[in-house]
Design a protein around this motif. Structure first.
Motif, PDB file in Angstrom:
ATOM      1  N   LEU A 128       0.827  -1.206   0.000  1.00  0.00           N
ATOM      2  CA  LEU A 128       0.000   0.000   0.000  1.00  0.00           C
ATOM      3  C   LEU A 128       0.860   1.255   0.000  1.00  0.00           C
ATOM      4  CD1 LEU A 128      -2.819   1.377   0.303  1.00  0.00           C
ATOM      5  CD2 LEU A 128      -2.486   1.195   2.789  1.00  0.00           C
ATOM      6  N   ILE A 129       0.597   2.139  -0.948  1.00  0.00           N
ATOM      7  CA  ILE A 129       1.157   3.480  -1.001  1.00  0.00           C
ATOM      8  C   ILE A 129      -0.029   4.414  -0.770  1.00  0.00           C
ATOM      9  CG2 ILE A 129       2.320   5.194  -2.453  1.00  0.00           C
ATOM     10  CD1 ILE A 129       4.072   2.717  -1.887  1.00  0.00           C
ATOM     11  N   TRP A 130       0.083   5.310   0.196  1.00  0.00           N
ATOM     12  CA  TRP A 130      -1.075   6.151   0.500  1.00  0.00           C
ATOM     13  C   TRP A 130      -0.644   7.465   1.119  1.00  0.00           C
ATOM     14  CZ3 TRP A 130      -3.478   6.645   5.645  1.00  0.00           C
ATOM     15  CH2 TRP A 130      -2.682   6.126   6.666  1.00  0.00           C
ATOM     16  N   GLY A 131      -1.575   8.416   1.145  1.00  0.00           N
ATOM     17  CA  GLY A 131      -1.307   9.722   1.721  1.00  0.00           C
ATOM     18  C   GLY A 131      -2.516  10.160   2.523  1.00  0.00           C
ATOM     19  N   GLY A 132      -2.631   9.694   3.744  1.00  0.00           N
ATOM     20  CA  GLY A 132      -3.832   9.997   4.498  1.00  0.00           C
ATOM     21  C   GLY A 132      -3.565  10.269   5.956  1.00  0.00           C
ATOM     22  N   ASN A 133      -4.576  10.022   6.771  1.00  0.00           N
ATOM     23  CA  ASN A 133      -4.486  10.209   8.214  1.00  0.00           C
ATOM     24  C   ASN A 133      -5.247   9.070   8.887  1.00  0.00           C
ATOM     25  OD1 ASN A 133      -7.251  10.868   8.077  1.00  0.00           O
ATOM     26  ND2 ASN A 133      -6.845  13.058   7.968  1.00  0.00           N
ATOM     27  N   SER A 134      -5.663   9.242  10.116  1.00  0.00           N
ATOM     28  CA  SER A 134      -6.323   8.149  10.830  1.00  0.00           C
ATOM     29  C   SER A 134      -7.850   8.195  10.741  1.00  0.00           C
ATOM     30  CB  SER A 134      -5.870   8.146  12.292  1.00  0.00           C
ATOM     31  OG  SER A 134      -6.114   9.400  12.886  1.00  0.00           O
ATOM     32  N   PHE A 135      -8.366   8.841   9.688  1.00  0.00           N
ATOM     33  CA  PHE A 135      -9.814   8.940   9.492  1.00  0.00           C
ATOM     34  C   PHE A 135     -10.200   8.550   8.066  1.00  0.00           C
ATOM     35  CE2 PHE A 135      -8.666  12.306  12.562  1.00  0.00           C
ATOM     36  CZ  PHE A 135      -9.353  11.824  13.663  1.00  0.00           C
ATOM     37  N   GLY A 136     -11.485   8.241   7.885  1.00  0.00           N
ATOM     38  CA  GLY A 136     -12.032   8.031   6.557  1.00  0.00           C
ATOM     39  C   GLY A 136     -11.681   6.695   5.922  1.00  0.00           C
ATOM     40  N   VAL A 137     -11.939   6.617   4.620  1.00  0.00           N
ATOM     41  CA  VAL A 137     -11.765   5.354   3.903  1.00  0.00           C
ATOM     42  C   VAL A 137     -10.301   4.939   3.815  1.00  0.00           C
ATOM     43  CG1 VAL A 137     -13.936   5.496   2.620  1.00  0.00           C
ATOM     44  CG2 VAL A 137     -11.883   6.489   1.631  1.00  0.00           C
ATOM     45  N   LEU A 138      -9.395   5.890   3.638  1.00  0.00           N
ATOM     46  CA  LEU A 138      -7.971   5.530   3.588  1.00  0.00           C
ATOM     47  C   LEU A 138      -7.517   4.923   4.907  1.00  0.00           C
ATOM     48  CD1 LEU A 138      -6.104   8.295   1.562  1.00  0.00           C
ATOM     49  CD2 LEU A 138      -6.711   5.981   0.876  1.00  0.00           C
ATOM     50  N   ALA A 139      -7.968   5.490   5.999  1.00  0.00           N
ATOM     51  CA  ALA A 139      -7.589   4.960   7.307  1.00  0.00           C
ATOM     52  C   ALA A 139      -8.084   3.528   7.484  1.00  0.00           C
ATOM     53  CB  ALA A 139      -8.144   5.847   8.408  1.00  0.00           C
ATOM     54  N   GLU A 140      -9.266   3.224   6.963  1.00  0.00           N
ATOM     55  CA  GLU A 140      -9.803   1.868   7.103  1.00  0.00           C
ATOM     56  C   GLU A 140      -8.947   0.860   6.337  1.00  0.00           C
ATOM     57  OE1 GLU A 140     -11.994   1.007   9.322  1.00  0.00           O
ATOM     58  OE2 GLU A 140     -12.155   3.124   9.858  1.00  0.00           O
ATOM     59  N   ILE A 141      -8.500   1.244   5.160  1.00  0.00           N
ATOM     60  CA  ILE A 141      -7.607   0.363   4.404  1.00  0.00           C
ATOM     61  C   ILE A 141      -6.300   0.187   5.184  1.00  0.00           C
ATOM     62  CG2 ILE A 141      -6.246   0.146   2.270  1.00  0.00           C
ATOM     63  CD1 ILE A 141      -8.584   1.648   0.847  1.00  0.00           C
ATOM     64  N   HIS A 142      -5.764   1.286   5.672  1.00  0.00           N
ATOM     65  CA  HIS A 142      -4.511   1.247   6.427  1.00  0.00           C
ATOM     66  C   HIS A 142      -4.634   0.390   7.684  1.00  0.00           C
ATOM     67  CE1 HIS A 142      -1.607   3.061   9.360  1.00  0.00           C
ATOM     68  NE2 HIS A 142      -0.815   2.632   8.406  1.00  0.00           N
ATOM     69  N   LYS A 143      -5.753   0.469   8.385  1.00  0.00           N
ATOM     70  CA  LYS A 143      -5.951  -0.330   9.599  1.00  0.00           C
ATOM     71  C   LYS A 143      -5.861  -1.826   9.301  1.00  0.00           C
ATOM     72  CE  LYS A 143      -8.848   3.073  11.925  1.00  0.00           C
ATOM     73  NZ  LYS A 143     -10.233   3.441  12.279  1.00  0.00           N
ATOM     74  N   VAL A 144      -6.388  -2.235   8.151  1.00  0.00           N
ATOM     75  CA  VAL A 144      -6.283  -3.641   7.756  1.00  0.00           C
ATOM     76  C   VAL A 144      -4.808  -4.005   7.585  1.00  0.00           C
ATOM     77  CG1 VAL A 144      -6.839  -5.343   5.968  1.00  0.00           C
ATOM     78  CG2 VAL A 144      -8.566  -3.667   6.668  1.00  0.00           C
TER      79      VAL A 144
END
Length: 188
Positions: A35-51
């Motif tokens: 995963l390459i991403w640019g987000g924070n601990s909220f929203g849809v990106l955070a949910e992917i990152h949490k997995v």
């Protein structure tokens, strides 16, 4: 395979979009997608990152200096800090084999159109996927058709005008499973 995911980071995101993002995260992890991403601990990106964090899978967070506070309390494998949002966008897209746009806000729409232009002009060669969950990106696709109909598209930098179909630049998918099928074809 490294896949950049661009999407929303708002804590008030509708649960159906959050649940859909979790499915994408699970499928990506099942198939060893970095995963390459640019987000924070909220929203849809955070949910992917949490997995990814839960399953101990590789991920790299790209952040511009203006968003350094987003790191507070977050765990991630690697962080790349850039000076500006534009530099972050360039770094993420140049370090990815594919770019997926899940539902998001103004930043995501910016990242989508910047990536379309970078691909069109030959700056990147990553495959672009527009995750049109529940018709989220219908208006963007309509806009592309509108600029085509009014003669504002061309083949590439310095190219002669002609009508460009969206599918020449990006693939529209509507389910996590369909997205994964496409990514597996280019992973080989």
């Amino acid at each position: 395979m490294r896949v950049c995911v661009c999407g929303g980071t708002n804590p008030a995101t509708n649960k159906k979009f959050v649940d859909s993002a979790k499915q994408i995260g699970e499928l990506f992890c099942d198939n060893d997608i970095e995963l390459i991403w640019g987000g924070n601990s909220f929203g849809v990106l955070a949910e992917i990152h949490k997995v990814y964090i839960k399953r101990k899978k590789p991920n790299t967070l790209y952040l511009p200096k203006a968003y350094l506070d987003d790191l507070n309390g977050m765990t991630t494998d690697k962080v790349v800090i850039t000076e500006t949002i534009g530099e972050r966008q360039d770094a993420m897209t140049h370090n990815s084999d594919a770019i997926v746009f899940v539902p998001g806000g103004i930043g995501t729409v910016y990242e989508f159109w910047a990536s379309v232009e970078a691909l069109r002009s030959g700056e990147i060669n990553a495959k672009l996927y527009l995750y049109n969950f529940e018709g989220f990106y219908d208006k963007q696709i309509e806009f592309f058709d509108f600029i085509n109909a009014n003669g504002f598209t061309k083949t590439g930098a310095g190219g002669s005008p002609y009508k460009v179909k969206p599918e020449a630049l990006f693939t529209v998918v509507t389910t996590p499973q369909e997205l994964m099928q496409h990514l597996l074809k280019i992973k080989k």
